[in-house]
Write an enzyme that holds these catalytic residues in place. Sequence first.
Site, PDB file in Angstrom:
ATOM      1  N   ASN A 209       1.013  -1.212   0.025  1.00 19.75           N
ATOM      2  CA  ASN A 209      -0.022   0.094  -0.031  1.00 19.75           C
ATOM      3  C   ASN A 209       0.944   1.131  -0.034  1.00 19.75           C
ATOM      4  O   ASN A 209       2.260   1.068  -0.118  1.00 19.75           O
ATOM      5  CB  ASN A 209      -1.125  -0.059   1.220  1.00 19.75           C
ATOM      6  CG  ASN A 209      -0.140   0.032   2.612  1.00 19.75           C
ATOM      7  OD1 ASN A 209       0.621   0.840   2.881  1.00 19.75           O
ATOM      8  ND2 ASN A 209      -0.302  -1.295   3.126  1.00 19.75           N
ATOM      9  N   PHE A 329      -4.621   3.253  14.921  1.00 23.20           N
ATOM     10  CA  PHE A 329      -4.790   4.395  13.764  1.00 23.20           C
ATOM     11  C   PHE A 329      -5.969   3.711  12.970  1.00 23.20           C
ATOM     12  O   PHE A 329      -6.313   2.464  12.947  1.00 23.20           O
ATOM     13  CB  PHE A 329      -3.744   4.742  12.954  1.00 23.20           C
ATOM     14  CG  PHE A 329      -2.840   5.783  13.289  1.00 23.20           C
ATOM     15  CD1 PHE A 329      -1.810   5.474  14.142  1.00 23.20           C
ATOM     16  CD2 PHE A 329      -2.894   6.747  12.706  1.00 23.20           C
ATOM     17  CE1 PHE A 329      -1.105   6.579  14.584  1.00 23.20           C
ATOM     18  CE2 PHE A 329      -2.209   7.960  12.773  1.00 23.20           C
ATOM     19  CZ  PHE A 329      -1.229   7.773  13.887  1.00 23.20           C
TER      20      PHE A 329
HETATM   21  O1  PMT Z   1       3.039   6.001   6.461  1.00 21.31           O
HETATM   22  P1  PMT Z   1       2.512   7.394   6.089  1.00 21.31           P
HETATM   23  O2  PMT Z   1       2.639   7.752   4.687  1.00 21.31           O
HETATM   24  O3  PMT Z   1       3.141   8.313   6.914  1.00 21.31           O
HETATM   25  O4  PMT Z   1       1.070   7.217   6.326  1.00 21.31           O
HETATM   26  C1  PMT Z   1       0.648   7.376   7.363  1.00 21.31           C
HETATM   27  C2  PMT Z   1      -0.823   6.225   7.602  1.00 21.31           C
HETATM   28  C3  PMT Z   1      -1.962   6.830   7.071  1.00 21.31           C
HETATM   29  C4  PMT Z   1      -0.291   5.026   7.095  1.00 21.31           C
HETATM   30  C5  PMT Z   1      -1.085   6.313   9.328  1.00 21.31           C
HETATM   31  O5  PMT Z   1      -1.388   7.804   9.469  1.00 21.31           O
HETATM   32  C6  PMT Z   1      -2.220   5.456   9.515  1.00 21.31           C
HETATM   33  O6  PMT Z   1      -3.553   5.816   9.477  1.00 21.31           O
HETATM   34  N1  PMT Z   1      -2.223   3.995   9.815  1.00 21.31           N
HETATM   35  C7  PMT Z   1      -2.928   3.150   9.793  1.00 21.31           C
HETATM   36  C8  PMT Z   1      -3.339   2.562   8.414  1.00 21.31           C
HETATM   37  C9  PMT Z   1      -4.359   1.338   8.623  1.00 21.31           C
HETATM   38  O7  PMT Z   1      -4.054   0.020   8.239  1.00 21.31           O
HETATM   39  O8  PMT Z   1      -5.613   1.664   8.928  1.00 21.31           O
HETATM   40  P2  PMT Z   1      -6.743   0.535   9.076  1.00 21.31           P
HETATM   41  O9  PMT Z   1      -7.722   1.557   9.437  1.00 21.31           O
HETATM   42  O10 PMT Z   1      -6.942  -0.293   7.793  1.00 21.31           O
HETATM   43  O11 PMT Z   1      -6.087  -0.232  10.492  1.00 21.31           O
HETATM   44  C10 PMT Z   1      -6.815   0.228  11.733  1.00 21.31           C
HETATM   45  C11 PMT Z   1      -5.636  -0.201  12.800  1.00 21.31           C
HETATM   46  O12 PMT Z   1      -5.666  -1.780  12.576  1.00 21.31           O
HETATM   47  C12 PMT Z   1      -4.325   0.369  12.459  1.00 21.31           C
HETATM   48  O13 PMT Z   1      -3.772   0.841  13.806  1.00 21.31           O
HETATM   49  C13 PMT Z   1      -3.600  -0.784  11.627  1.00 21.31           C
HETATM   50  O14 PMT Z   1      -2.224  -0.746  12.133  1.00 21.31           O
HETATM   51  C14 PMT Z   1      -4.188  -2.061  12.429  1.00 21.31           C
HETATM   52  N2  PMT Z   1      -4.289  -3.263  11.622  1.00 21.31           N
HETATM   53  C15 PMT Z   1      -4.875  -3.216  10.410  1.00 21.31           C
HETATM   54  C16 PMT Z   1      -5.011  -4.491   9.740  1.00 21.31           C
HETATM   55  C17 PMT Z   1      -4.202  -5.608  10.184  1.00 21.31           C
HETATM   56  N3  PMT Z   1      -4.419  -6.804   9.722  1.00 21.31           N
HETATM   57  N4  PMT Z   1      -3.767  -5.475  11.197  1.00 21.31           N
HETATM   58  C18 PMT Z   1      -3.478  -4.321  12.149  1.00 21.31           C
HETATM   59  O15 PMT Z   1      -2.907  -4.209  13.110  1.00 21.31           O
END
Ligand code: PMT
Length: 416
Positions: A209, A329
Site C-alpha cells: 500500500n 490508527f
Molecule cells: O506511513 P505514512 O505515509 O506516513 O502514512 C500514515 C498512515 C496513513 C499509514 C497512518 O497515519 C495510518 O493511518 N496508519 C494506519 C493505517 C491502517 O492500516 O489503517 P486501518 O484503518 O486499515 O487499520 C486500523 C488499525 O488496525 C491500524 O492501527 C492498523 O495498524 C491496524 N491493523 C490493521 C489491519 C491488520 N491486519 N492489522 C492491524 O494491526
Amino acid sequence: MLEGKTIVLGITGGIAAYKAATLCSRLVSHGAQVRVIMTEGATKFISPLTLQTLSRHPVATDTFDEHDASVVQHIDLADAADLVVVAPATANIIAKMAHGLADDMLSTTLLATTAPVLIAPAMNVHMLQHPAVQGNLEVLGSRGISFVESGTGQLACGYVGKGRLAEPDEIVEVIIGMLAGRKPLAGRKVLVTAGGTIERLDPVRYITNDSSGKMGFALAEAARDLGADVTLVCARTDGPPPAGVTVVKTPSAEEMLAAVMERLPDMDAVFKAAAVADYRPAEKRENKMKKGPETMTLELVRNPDILQEIGNWKQANGGARRTPFVVGFAAETTDVERHALDKLARKRCDLLVANDVSQEGAGFGSDTNIVNVYGAEGLVLSLARQPKRLIAEQLWQLISRRAAWAPERSEGAGPL
Ligand code: PMT
C-alpha cells in the site's frame, strides 16, 4: 523545577483570562520569575493588581509606559524570557502573531523575542474552527511555536465544544517539559509500528500500500526525544528509520505480528501506525510466476489483525499484570468518526487516531497530517493540518497524561 527561569506570561482578552492567575501562581510556586504582560482586553476580565500580587512584579500593559529610563521595556522583557507563554491566546493575538503585527506591548514583545513561544488558545468553538484561525495556527506551527491544545467542554459563550483554555496544571506540565527538560516518557519502553506491509506473490512481486512510514517514524522520533526507549517495528518504508531507536524489520503482516507479540509484555505503550495488509496471497511461489492466459485470478487469504490480537491479549492479561497503553490508527475515506469509534471498541484500544486519508495534507505519503483522536468518552483531541512530527509530539503528550503510569497532577499548588 523552574528555579532560575524567567517566563513572560502574556494574557489576552478572553473570559479564560481568570485562569491565568492560577497559572501564574503555579509557575511562581515552581520557582519561576514570572513577568506578566496583559493586553487591554485582558484587563477587562482580570485586574493587573491580581497578577502583580501573584507574580511579585509590575504588570506591563502599555508599550509607552517606559517607567525605567535605562531600558526599553518590551525589548528588556523579550530578552529576559527563557520562554514566552500566551495563555489564554485569543483569535486576535494568534492572527497578529501569524502576520507579524506589533501594535501593543504583548505583540511587540512577541516579535522582539528569540525565546521559544508556547500558546494556549481559548475561544468559541466556531471561531477556533474558522479557516482563518486554523490557517494562522498552521503558520505558527510551521514556525516552531508550541501549543497546548484547547480542551473540549462547556464554553463560557454557552456552546459545548472545543475551545476551553487547557487547565493551568496541564500548561505547567508542558512548560516544565520545555524548560526543565523533564521528559514525560523518560524510563518508558514504547513500541511503534510503521510503513506498509508487503505480501509476496513470488520472489519479485508483492502486494503493498501507499504508506511511506513517515507517521510511524515521526512517532518513534518524538518518543525518543521525549525520553522513551523506542522499538520501531517497520515494514516497507520510503526512507531510512530515525537514529537512536531499535529497529526490527518485518516486511509482512505475519512477521510484524510475531515481532510485536514477542515484545508486547515488556512495553509501556504501543502505537500501531503501520498500514497492515488485510489479505495476503494464498500461495507464495518459490520461483517467478510465468506469464500465462489473458486473465488470472489471485486467491487471497485474511491476514491476522495485529491490533485486534494486541487488544485480545490485553483483555486476557489485564487483571494479572500491567498492560501497555495501546493506540491504533484508522485510515478512512468515508464516515471517519463512525469507523474510528467502531475500531476503538472492537480492537480494544485505549485511544484511536483517525485520519481522513482523502483530505489533502493528511494520511499516506505526506509530511503533514490532520487527525482526530477518540477515546471511550468520544473525541478527545483534534489536530489541524501540521507536520507529522508535531502531531506525534502532541499524541505522546496526550498518552503520557492518560496512561496508568502518568505522573500525578500537582493539584492545589500555590495560593489559587
Ligand atoms: O506511513 P505514512 O505515509 O506516513 O502514512 C500514515 C498512515 C496513513 C499509514 C497512518 O497515519 C495510518 O493511518 N496508519 C494506519 C493505517 C491502517 O492500516 O489503517 P486501518 O484503518 O486499515 O487499520 C486500523 C488499525 O488496525 C491500524 O492501527 C492498523 O495498524 C491496524 N491493523 C490493521 C489491519 C491488520 N491486519 N492489522 C492491524 O494491526
